[in-house]
Structure formats: structure tokens, C-alpha cells
Motif scaffolding. Structure first.
Motif, PDB file in Angstrom:
ATOM      1  N   GLU A 231      98.760  29.070  50.833  1.00 38.80           N
ATOM      2  CA  GLU A 231      98.664  29.762  49.555  1.00 38.80           C
ATOM      3  C   GLU A 231      98.076  28.854  48.477  1.00 38.80           C
ATOM      4  OE1 GLU A 231     101.386  31.859  52.145  1.00 38.80           O
ATOM      5  OE2 GLU A 231     101.249  29.750  51.557  1.00 38.80           O
ATOM      6  N   ARG A 232      98.459  27.561  48.527  1.00 38.03           N
ATOM      7  CA  ARG A 232      97.986  26.626  47.507  1.00 38.03           C
ATOM      8  C   ARG A 232      96.497  26.335  47.664  1.00 38.03           C
ATOM      9  NH1 ARG A 232     101.644  21.453  46.306  1.00 38.03           N
ATOM     10  NH2 ARG A 232     103.052  23.178  45.796  1.00 38.03           N
ATOM     11  N   ILE A 233      96.047  26.087  48.899  1.00 39.54           N
ATOM     12  CA  ILE A 233      94.623  25.784  49.092  1.00 39.54           C
ATOM     13  C   ILE A 233      93.775  27.020  48.806  1.00 39.54           C
ATOM     14  CG2 ILE A 233      94.610  26.289  51.567  1.00 39.54           C
ATOM     15  CD1 ILE A 233      92.572  23.596  49.689  1.00 39.54           C
ATOM     16  N   THR A 234      94.323  28.214  49.096  1.00 38.47           N
ATOM     17  CA  THR A 234      93.596  29.443  48.786  1.00 38.47           C
ATOM     18  C   THR A 234      93.395  29.575  47.279  1.00 38.47           C
ATOM     19  OG1 THR A 234      94.438  30.564  50.761  1.00 38.47           O
ATOM     20  CG2 THR A 234      93.613  31.961  48.987  1.00 38.47           C
ATOM     21  N   ALA A 235      94.427  29.260  46.504  1.00 34.15           N
ATOM     22  CA  ALA A 235      94.303  29.320  45.048  1.00 34.15           C
ATOM     23  C   ALA A 235      93.231  28.346  44.554  1.00 34.15           C
ATOM     24  CB  ALA A 235      95.652  29.009  44.398  1.00 34.15           C
ATOM     25  N   ILE A 236      93.192  27.137  45.122  1.00 40.41           N
ATOM     26  CA  ILE A 236      92.188  26.148  44.734  1.00 40.41           C
ATOM     27  C   ILE A 236      90.784  26.669  45.045  1.00 40.41           C
ATOM     28  CG2 ILE A 236      91.291  23.834  45.193  1.00 40.41           C
ATOM     29  CD1 ILE A 236      93.879  23.759  43.637  1.00 40.41           C
ATOM     30  N   LEU A 237      90.602  27.180  46.261  1.00 41.51           N
ATOM     31  CA  LEU A 237      89.272  27.630  46.691  1.00 41.51           C
ATOM     32  C   LEU A 237      88.826  28.896  45.969  1.00 41.51           C
ATOM     33  CD1 LEU A 237      89.584  26.945  50.523  1.00 41.51           C
ATOM     34  CD2 LEU A 237      88.227  25.667  48.862  1.00 41.51           C
ATOM     35  N   GLY A 239      89.652  29.368  42.789  1.00 43.23           N
ATOM     36  CA  GLY A 239      89.589  29.013  41.377  1.00 43.23           C
ATOM     37  C   GLY A 239      90.665  29.665  40.534  1.00 43.23           C
ATOM     38  N   LYS A 240      91.854  29.847  41.109  1.00 42.12           N
ATOM     39  CA  LYS A 240      92.950  30.520  40.411  1.00 42.12           C
ATOM     40  C   LYS A 240      93.970  29.508  39.894  1.00 42.12           C
ATOM     41  CE  LYS A 240      91.318  34.616  41.539  1.00 42.12           C
ATOM     42  NZ  LYS A 240      90.728  35.513  40.522  1.00 42.12           N
ATOM     43  N   ARG A 241      94.573  29.837  38.777  1.00 42.83           N
ATOM     44  CA  ARG A 241      95.602  28.979  38.196  1.00 42.83           C
ATOM     45  C   ARG A 241      96.880  29.010  39.029  1.00 42.83           C
ATOM     46  NH1 ARG A 241      95.695  27.410  32.857  1.00 42.83           N
ATOM     47  NH2 ARG A 241      97.949  27.700  32.874  1.00 42.83           N
ATOM     48  N   SER A 242      97.144  30.152  39.651  1.00 44.27           N
ATOM     49  CA  SER A 242      98.418  30.380  40.314  1.00 44.27           C
ATOM     50  C   SER A 242      98.201  30.926  41.718  1.00 44.27           C
ATOM     51  CB  SER A 242      99.253  31.385  39.491  1.00 44.27           C
ATOM     52  OG  SER A 242     100.228  32.018  40.270  1.00 44.27           O
ATOM     53  N   ASN A 243      99.100  30.601  42.640  1.00 42.18           N
ATOM     54  CA  ASN A 243      99.044  31.197  43.975  1.00 42.18           C
ATOM     55  C   ASN A 243      99.116  32.715  43.902  1.00 42.18           C
ATOM     56  OD1 ASN A 243      99.199  28.528  44.723  1.00 42.18           O
ATOM     57  ND2 ASN A 243     101.157  28.682  45.796  1.00 42.18           N
ATOM     58  N   TYR A 244      99.867  33.204  42.904  1.00 43.60           N
ATOM     59  CA  TYR A 244     100.083  34.650  42.783  1.00 43.60           C
ATOM     60  C   TYR A 244      98.858  35.383  42.227  1.00 43.60           C
ATOM     61  CZ  TYR A 244     104.980  33.577  43.706  1.00 43.60           C
ATOM     62  OH  TYR A 244     106.145  33.164  44.289  1.00 43.60           O
ATOM     63  N   ASP A 245      97.860  34.623  41.791  1.00 40.62           N
ATOM     64  CA  ASP A 245      96.619  35.241  41.305  1.00 40.62           C
ATOM     65  C   ASP A 245      95.603  35.444  42.422  1.00 40.62           C
ATOM     66  OD1 ASP A 245      97.598  35.270  38.719  1.00 40.62           O
ATOM     67  OD2 ASP A 245      96.721  33.332  38.194  1.00 40.62           O
ATOM     68  N   THR A 246      95.928  34.984  43.638  1.00 44.14           N
ATOM     69  CA  THR A 246      94.979  35.101  44.749  1.00 44.14           C
ATOM     70  C   THR A 246      95.045  36.480  45.376  1.00 44.14           C
ATOM     71  OG1 THR A 246      96.557  34.350  46.431  1.00 44.14           O
ATOM     72  CG2 THR A 246      95.312  32.649  45.244  1.00 44.14           C
ATOM     73  N   ASP A 247      94.083  36.751  46.266  1.00 43.50           N
ATOM     74  CA  ASP A 247      94.059  38.058  46.932  1.00 43.50           C
ATOM     75  C   ASP A 247      95.252  38.253  47.863  1.00 43.50           C
ATOM     76  OD1 ASP A 247      92.372  36.032  48.520  1.00 43.50           O
ATOM     77  OD2 ASP A 247      92.725  37.586  50.005  1.00 43.50           O
ATOM     78  N   LEU A 248      95.985  37.188  48.201  1.00 46.54           N
ATOM     79  CA  LEU A 248      97.169  37.314  49.036  1.00 46.54           C
ATOM     80  C   LEU A 248      98.249  38.152  48.363  1.00 46.54           C
ATOM     81  CD1 LEU A 248      97.448  33.659  50.370  1.00 46.54           C
ATOM     82  CD2 LEU A 248      97.119  35.707  51.779  1.00 46.54           C
TER      83      LEU A 248
END
Length: 883
Positions: A231-237, A239-248
Motif C-alpha cells: 500500500e505504501r509503495i503504491t501511494a509513492i508510485l 504520487g499520493k499523500r496517503s495510502n487511502y488516496d490510492t486506487d486500492l
């Protein structure tokens, strides 16, 4: 990159480098009883690291489903508060088992980050263990990391250990700089804990074994174990501030918004609630899909805590009805393609979550109200700690886990007295402990005697090796009439209670057949001693004498029938209800069997009939029952043998196979073929606990006896009704209909009579210028008293009445106040009942126009009527009573 691209590119990268791509292991550990949940990618390879196992490959990669909610890895309280902690997460990992080592691990990690995922090398930092000069050198040799960006830290940061002893080694972490906008100020630099520098990947180099004396010795084979939070690397890749902002989490957050009408924002309480619910539905869904079930202990209670924590936060979104189950579908839309197990079990997962929500929802709001009152009293007293007794009441009565009470307390800057809570919990466990088979479980004086159960003999010639008195103390003899516990030398034919099967009973005899003692139960100790609970008969027993130990063979046969039937039932339940069904407890007795299993709702009549028929079909096919006393555990599991969670198994196990039908790990006794069971009959289906159903059944002679009893009862009913088989239902329905009509007519006659009598009393009261009425009725129910009270209110709006009845040493009362007294003079039935019960005891209450009470231990209702007169005079100054 879409999250699926991130996951797949990681797997593909290492797959091309000779790694075996593995599907995630279940979040329910399959072979590690020390873990409630899989909490790291390496769990499934623990046997390799300790030298107890090996694989057909020496390189592996996967994305592992993990849950961290217990032990030292417990992130539950942080979830939702920040934007990166989770109870459920995926861990990307690659492993080398005695193959490549530090050089390749470091080189490939850098290659993936900078060349495949295109992370800016200027934002990357590395850490190594203080004494690991080799890794530091390799970072500068194998990568283009900037000089000065490899930092050395001590044991707590960069040395991994499995436990106090065992495999261990240095680790190297890769960190990412989120940028100056995330810093805490101008002095912020690498190592600061403000959150600017995020750990992304941990490379563990397992090269030592820590001995019992604390010394480190080099392992013959060195391993690599890496872990990266998906979840953390997905947020980095992304460009999201938070894990919860990702498509997951996108579909989940959108669904919660649709349900609540609220928008997600990161900063406020609404944002915390959104994050908690998003995270917890993921943990619940994957745990349920992998075979866990809510319960009141172990991992089942952890799931219940997670769900109840989410339910508590749903109140912050003004949601009071079950809704978590509606989030399973959007989660499947996000992750189902990669984890088909949640797709296959969608209906089951939804039903379990909904059932749990409904159950807890009934008490949650009331519990929150009680908590607020407790907290208000604490604050008014100037204290800062909620009593543990109150926290235990919330747990015991309203289902509030301790951590939920602590969470709510923290919102008010209060603590909870955990020691006091633990003391109450220990007291409850002690009170609820159950004695086995009605026999007090003793603590026996230490003995070195080891007795082995012989499955193949029902009687054995042996010697008495030890005798214990009723206090568990060794004794040199036992006389007639004395109850003692006996150890036999070498072998015994008596099965000791285990795995749900009750212990054997039987006899000890002299070699020529004279009865010495009756064995009424058999138990075992943790040190392989088998204890025979006995009553001495017409003899004196001493250690060393030769005896013939013989079981009750018919009782054993009945037990064997029920045990094999239990295995058939387990298999059939999984076929009829679904593979989520797992044994949650059992009793195998001679008279019946009891089987507890996880399932989310009551079985329908059709399901019960189908289960019963399928078991009987298997019985009639007369499958052979094959027992193998010495099978490798891994081999048994490969064959599909079902093991019970919480049971401890050695490397070699005993399997019971019903040919082509079922196979289980089992140490109990069984018949030779299913046909010997005879007949199987379900006698009841009920709830054992939340999420746990219970089936009780009979087999063999006991089923025959029950059928015979039912046949005799049916014959008796037919004779009473003068009916034949074909018209018995019709005649019974006609008789019940007539009875119902007669009861209705009787009630109408009684109502008419009582109303006429009440009319007379009301008219008399008015002539006497009285507004108070008392009246005793014979054989009335509370509902009837209320009906009579309504009649008085309707006919006498200016009146007040106390009516009642005596029943089994208890007085039932109804007080009514007419509308004129209620509105014009402010009379109050509830106040009258309250004052009345203060004087005569009992309890009651109600509303202003009508209130009720019950008083035990009072046989004369007239005593209450006298008090009623005094109470109305005290409250309202009226004393004139008519009856």
C-alpha cells in the motif's frame, strides 16, 4: 501505475530472475499454532530458516496477505488515526534460501526502484546495521546511491531476530524522501520521525543463529528475506499523500460516501471513520475468505473486535443500521481479480458480516449511552480513570471489547483501569470453567508411570502401577467402597477423554474374573499418564497386583458409531452449507453426538433434512473406514486431511479415512465400516454461540429406541383421536381449532363479566364521591390486568385505580390514572407505583397513565391496597377508596 501493475511488475521482475512466483498463503496460518494471523511474508518459510524444512525451489517471490492485530505486531489502535497504518495489508517479498545473498539483494532492489519503477535516486536513502560493513560497501559498489546516504544504526533498528534464540541477522532498509513540504522544519533531516522519510523496503540477511547463551554462530546456509509494504509503495508510485488516496481504497471510499452522503476529507473525525471502516472491511473479508469465523476467543474474537471497532466509528458517520456488509462487493471489484478466494466466498462473507452487525447493533447504541454516563460520573468526580468494573460490565453485557472502551475513553482524555478489568475477567473465567464428564479434575502427585492406549484390545492383563486417593495423593492401598484413581502398567484398553470423545468405562477383575473395581471415567494427563477413575468393590487394591482391565464393549461400540458419524456429518455439512464450515467443538458420547460448527444462520428444515439424508446415504453405502496410525503430517495434509485449529500435532499423525468420502486427523475410536452405524437421526439444531451452530444427533440402538418411542406415542394419539394415519393431521387441526374457539368464547364471557363488575364498582365509587378504586382479580395475567385498567380509564376519567392478582406467591399490580386527574391535577401512575414499591418491596414502572409492578413473597394483596391508600394521601391528599 495502477495498483495491479505495481503488484504484477514486482512479481514479474523477480520471476525473470529465477524466482518461483507463489500465490499468497492464507491469512490463517496453516502450520504455525503460535500465530493467530499471518503477519509477514516469511511466516510460510519459517521451517526453512530454522532448518526443519526445504522446498523444491531456492528462490521465491509473492505478495502476501497479512493481518497485524495481536502480539508485538499490533497496529489496530493506529489505524485510521494516521494515513498509513493498516490491520490488513499486502507485503511484497522475495526470498533466497541458501542461494544469492547481499550483493544480488541490494543490486536488484535498486534496479527495481530506479530502472523499473523510475523512482528518483536522489530521494532514496539506505540504512545498514552498525557492524555490517559489507552491506555498506555493497550499496556504494552495486548502486549509484549518493555518497553519504547510507546510514548505520544499532541493533534495535537494523538487526532482525526471529525470537530470543534462533535465526537472525543484519538488515538493510531503503527509505524515500517525500519532500520538503512533508518536513517538520528547516532542521529536518534523515532519521527524523516526522514522516517525511518513509521506510519502503527491508532487506533481511539471515546469516547467524543465536544460541541459548546469547552467542552468535554463522549459519551453514545464508538466506535473504525481504518485505515491502504494498500500500505504501503504491501511494509513492501514484504520487499520493496517503495510502487511502490510492486506487486500492477508491471504490470503498466512494461507496461509503454514497451510503452516508458524506465526503471524505483527511483531517477530521469523518476522515478517521472512513479510514477505519475501509481498513477493517479488508481485514474482515480476507480473514473470513481464508476460513476464520467470529467467536468469543482466539482469532475469532479478534475479528469481532475489528468489526465492533468499525461499528463504533460508523456512529461518527451517523450510521446506525448494518452497512459494512455492503462494502464487500466494491472491495471485490478492486481486488477480486488477484484474489479469487474472496469472489468465491462473497455470499458467505456478506452474510457473516451482516449477522455480526445486526447482533452488535442491538447493544451498541445502548452501550455508548451507558459509557457516556460512566464517563460523566468519572469527570464530575475529578478523576481520570474509568473503573475496570465498569469496563467489564460494558464487555460482559454490551459486547464492548476492552480496546473499544479504551478508544472511547481516550477521546475524553480518560484512562481505563485495565488491572481491575483483567481481575473481573479472570473471575468470570474461573466461574465458567466446566468440569469434565462430571468428574472433578484433580492435581495428582507426580508419577513416572507412562501408560499407552491400545486401540486393538478391549481387555488386557496388566498390573496396578499406582493408586491415588480423592486428594490426588499416592496411597498404598484402597478398600471396598473407596473412590480412587488408578494407573495401569504399560498398556490400557481404556480410551481417555480427548478430542471430544468421552473416556471409557468398564471393570478391573482378578485373573479368574472376580470384580475388583468399576471404572467410571478415564482421563489423561499432560505427561502421558492415563488415569482410571474407579470405585473399589468388595476387595482391597494394592500397587503391583495383577488385574484384568476390561472396557464396557457395548458402550465403546456406541461411541465408535457416533464418532464415525461425526466425521460423516462434518463432510456433509461442508457439502450442503459450504466449505466455510469448520468444526468448532464436539462431544462424542455413547448416547448421542454433538457437533458445533461455524455458520451464520439457523439451518432451514430443508437443509436439516438434506444433511440427515446425505449422512444416511453414506452409511448405507457401507464405506470402509481406514485408519493409519503413522503418517507424516505434510503427507496427510496433501491428501486433504482436515486438521482442527488449536490442536497440536506432531510430525507423525493418525488419520481416519472414510474411503473416497472424508479424511481427518483423529485420535479417536471408530467402527470398521459406515454400515455399522445403523441409522443417523438429527435430534436438534440450535445456536451454540454467535456465529456457531450446534447439531445433536443419535445413531444405532439409540435411534431405534427413539423411533420406537415415537411410534408408540403416535399410536396413543391415534387412539385418543380415533384416527387413522391418513386423517390424523386433519382431526388434530379440527380439535385445535375447536379449542381455540372455545378459549375465545370463554375470554369474551370473562371480559363481559369483569366489565359488568367494574361498571358496578365505578358507579358505587361515584355515589360515594370517591375517585379511588381497588380490586383483586382471580387467576389473571398481566395482560388481562392492563385490559381491565384500560376499561376503568375509559369509563372513569376522574378516577385512579390499583388492581391486581395473586399468583404463586407473587402479586401482580396495575395502577391507572384517568385523563382528568392526569391533565388537570397532574396525578402520575408511575410515581404512585414507585412510592408503593418502596414501601412493600418489588419493582415496577411505566408511564403516567398506567404503570405495573411485581412483588414476590407477598401473599395478601389487601396489604398492598392499604399502602396504596396511604401513598395517594401522601402524594395527592386523597383517601376515599372504593372496592
Amino acid at each position: 501505475m495502477h495498483s495491479r501493475e505495481v503488484r504484477n511488475s514486482f512479481l514479474d521482475f523477480f520471476g525473470k530472475k529465477g524466482h518461483k512466483i507463489l500465490h499468497s498463503a492464507p491469512v490463517i496460518p496453516q502450520q504455525d499454532p503460535t500465530l493467530l494471523f499471518t503477519n509477514a511474508g516469511m511466516n510460510q518459510f519459517k521451517d526453512i530458516f530454522i532448518g526443519a524444512g526445504k522446498r523444491e525451489y531456492n528462490r521465491a517471490v509473492n505478495s502476501q496477505k497479512c493481518i497485524r492485530v495481536s502480539g508485538k505486531h499490533n497496529d489496530l489502535e493506529e489505524v485510521g488515526v494516521d494515513t498509513y497504518h493498516h490491520t490488513f495489508f499486502e507485503m511484497l517479498g522475495n526470498w533466497s534460501f541458501g542461494d544469492y545473498y547481499k550483493r544480488e539483494a541490494i543490486q536488484w532492489a535498486w534496479e527495481l526502484f530506479t530502472e523499473v519503477w523510475k523512482l528518483d535516486a536522489d530521494k532514496l536513502y539506505a540504512t545498514v546495521y552498525l557492524e555490517d560493513d559489507e552491506s555498506e560497501k555493497l550499496w556504494y559498489e552495486m548502486t549509484n546511491i549518493e555518497q553519504g546516504r547510507v546510514y548505520k544504526f544499532g541493533k534495535s533498528e537494523n538487526f532482525w531476530e526471529m525470537g530470543e534464540t534462533g535465526p537472525c541477522g543484519p538488515c538493510s532498509e531503503i527509505h524515500y524522501d517525500l519532500g520538503a513540504e512533508y518536513s517538520c522544519g528547516s532542521k529536518c533531516s534523515f532519521g527524523c520521525e516526522c514522516g517525511r522519510y518513509q521506510e519502503l523496503w527491508n532487506l533481511v540477511f539471515i546469516q547467524f543463529n543465536r544460541e541459548n547463551d546469547g552467542k552468535l554462530t554463522e549459519l551453514p546456509a545464508k538466506h535473504v528475506d525481504t518485505g515491502m509494504g504494498f500500500e505504501r509503495i503504491t501511494a509513492i508510485l501514484q504520487g499520493k499523500r496517503s495510502n487511502y488516496d490510492t486506487d486500492l481504497f477508491e471504490r470503498l471510499i466512494d461507496s461509503i460516501s454514497e451510503i452516508t452522503g458524506l465526503s471524505y476529507t483527511e483531517e477530521n473525525d469523518v476522515g478517521v471513520a472512513f479510514r477505519v471502516i475501509c481498513d477493517h472491511i479488508r481485514a474482515l473479508t480476507f480473514a473470513l475468505a481464508d476460513g476464520a469465523a467470529p467467536s468469543n476467543e482466539g482469532r475469532g474474537y479478534v475479528l469481532r473486535r475489528i468489526l465492533r471497532r468499525a461499528a463504533r466509528y460508523s456512529r461518527d458517520l451517523d450510521i446506525h443500521d448494518p452497512f459494512m456488509f455492503r462494502l464487500v462487493k466494491p472491495l471485490i471489484e478492486t481486488m477480486g481479480a488477484d484474489y479469487p478466494e474472496i469472489v468465491e466466498r462473497e455470499e458467505y462473507i456478506r452474510n457473516v458480516i451482516q449477522s455480526e452487525e445486526v447482533g452488535f447493533g442491538k447493544t451498541l447504541d445502548r452501550g455508548i449511552e451507558i459509557f457516556r454516563k460512566i464517563a460523566e460520573n468519572v469527570q464530575k468526580s475529578g478523576l481520570k480513570t474509568i473503573p475496570g468494573h465498569d469496563a467489564f460490565t460494558l464487555y460482559d453485557t454490551y459486547g464492548f471489547p476492552l480496546d473499544l472502551t479504551q478508544l472511547m475513553a481516550r477521546d475524553l482524555n480518560l484512562d481505563v483501569n485495565v488491572d481491575e478489568f483483567d481481575s473481573d475477567m479472570a473471575g468470570q473465567r474461573e466461574r465458567s470453567s466446566v468440569k469434565k464428564s462430571g468428574v472433578s479434575v484433580k492435581t495428582f502427585e507426580k508419577s513416572d508411570v507412562v501408560t499407552v492406549f491400545n486401540y486393538n484390545k478391549e481387555s488386557i492383563s496388566t498390573k496396578i502401577a499406582g493408586i491415588f486417593d480423592s486428594n490426588g495423593k499416592k496411597t498404598d492401598s484402597a478398600v471396598s467402597g473407596q473412590e480412587v484413581t488408578i494407573l495401569l502398567d504399560g498398556e490400557t484398553p481404556f480410551y481417555s477423554e480427548s478430542g471430544g470423545q468421552v473416556g471409557d468405562t468398564g471393570r478391573l477383575e482378578t485373573p479368574d474374573g472376580k470384580l475388583l473395581a468399576e471404572i467410571y471415567d478415564t482421563q489423561k494427563s499432560e505427561v502421558s499418564s492415563i488415569y482410571h477413575y474407579a470405585k473399589v468393590i468388595n476387595s482391597t487394591l494394592k500397587p503391583g497386583i495383577t488385574v484384568n482391565a476390561a472396557i464396557d464393549s457395548q458402550r465403546r461400540l456406541d461411541i465408535k458409531r457416533n464418532h464415525t458419524a461425526t466425521h460423516l456429518l462434518h463432510t456433509v455439512l461442508r457439502e450442503v452449507l459450504g466449505t466455510h464450515v469448520k468444526q468448532a467443538g464436539s462431544l462424542v458420547a455413547p448416547t448421542h453426538l454433538r457437533f458445533d460448527f461455524n455458520h451464520f444462520h439457523k439451518l432451514s428444515d430443508e437443509e436439516i433434512a438434506k444433511v440427515e439424508k446425505s449422512v444416511n446415504d453414506a452409511i448405507r453405502k457401507n464405506f470402509p473406514v481406514v485408519i493409519d496410525d503413522n503418517v507424516a503430517l505434510d503427507e496427510a495434509k496433501k491428501k486433504g486431511a482436515m486438521a482442527l485449529f488449536g490442536e497440536k500435532y506432531g510430525d507423525r499423525v493418525r488419520t481416519v479415512s472414510i474411503a473416497g468420502y472424508s479424511i481427518e486427523l483423529c485420535g479417536g475410536t471408530h467402527i470398521e465400516s459406515t454400515g455399522l452405524i445403523g441409522e443417523f437421526r438429527i435430534t436438534s439444531e440450535s445456536a451454540s454461540a454467535a456465529g456457531i451452530r450446534r447439531i445433536e444427533a443419535e445413531t444405532g440402538n439409540y435411534t431405534y429406541e427413539r423411533i420406537k418411542q415415537e411410534r408408540n406415542r403416535l399410536k396413543h394419539i391415534k387412539e385418543k383421536l380415533n384416527a387413522q394415519d391418513e386423517d390424523i393431521i386433519e382431526k388434530l387441526e379440527h380439535l385445535l381449532s375447536e379449542h381455540k374457539e372455545l378459549e375465545k368464547n370463554l375470554r369474551e364471557l370473562r371480559r363481559s363479566s369483569v366489565n359488568s363488575e367494574l361498571e358496578t364498582i365505578i358507579n358505587k365509587a361515584r355515589k360515594e364521591n370517591s375517585s379511588l378504586i381497588t380490586k383483586q382479580f382471580q387467576s389473571s395475567t398481566m395482560d388481562e390486568l392492563k385490559e381491565y385498567g384500560d376499561f376503568i380509564r375509559k369509563k372513569m376519567p376522574e378516577g385512579v385505580a390499583l388492581i391486581g392478582t395473586e399468583s404463586n406467591g407473587k402479586v401482580l399490580l396495575v395502577c391507572i390514572v384517568g385523563d382528568e386527574l392526569l391533565k388537570e391535577k397532574m396525578w402520575d401512575a408511575n410515581a404512585i407505583i414507585s412510592e408503593l414499591t418502596k414501601s412493600v418491596g418489588g419493582g415496577g414502572g411505566g408511564r403516567k397513565h398506567m404503570a405495573t409492578a411485581g412483588i414476590k413473597g407477598l401473599s395478601k394483596i389487601n396489604d398492598v391496597f392499604d399502602v396504596f391508600k396511604n401513598v395517594t394521601e401522601l402524594l395527592y391528599g386523597s383517601t376515599n377508596v372504593s372496592n
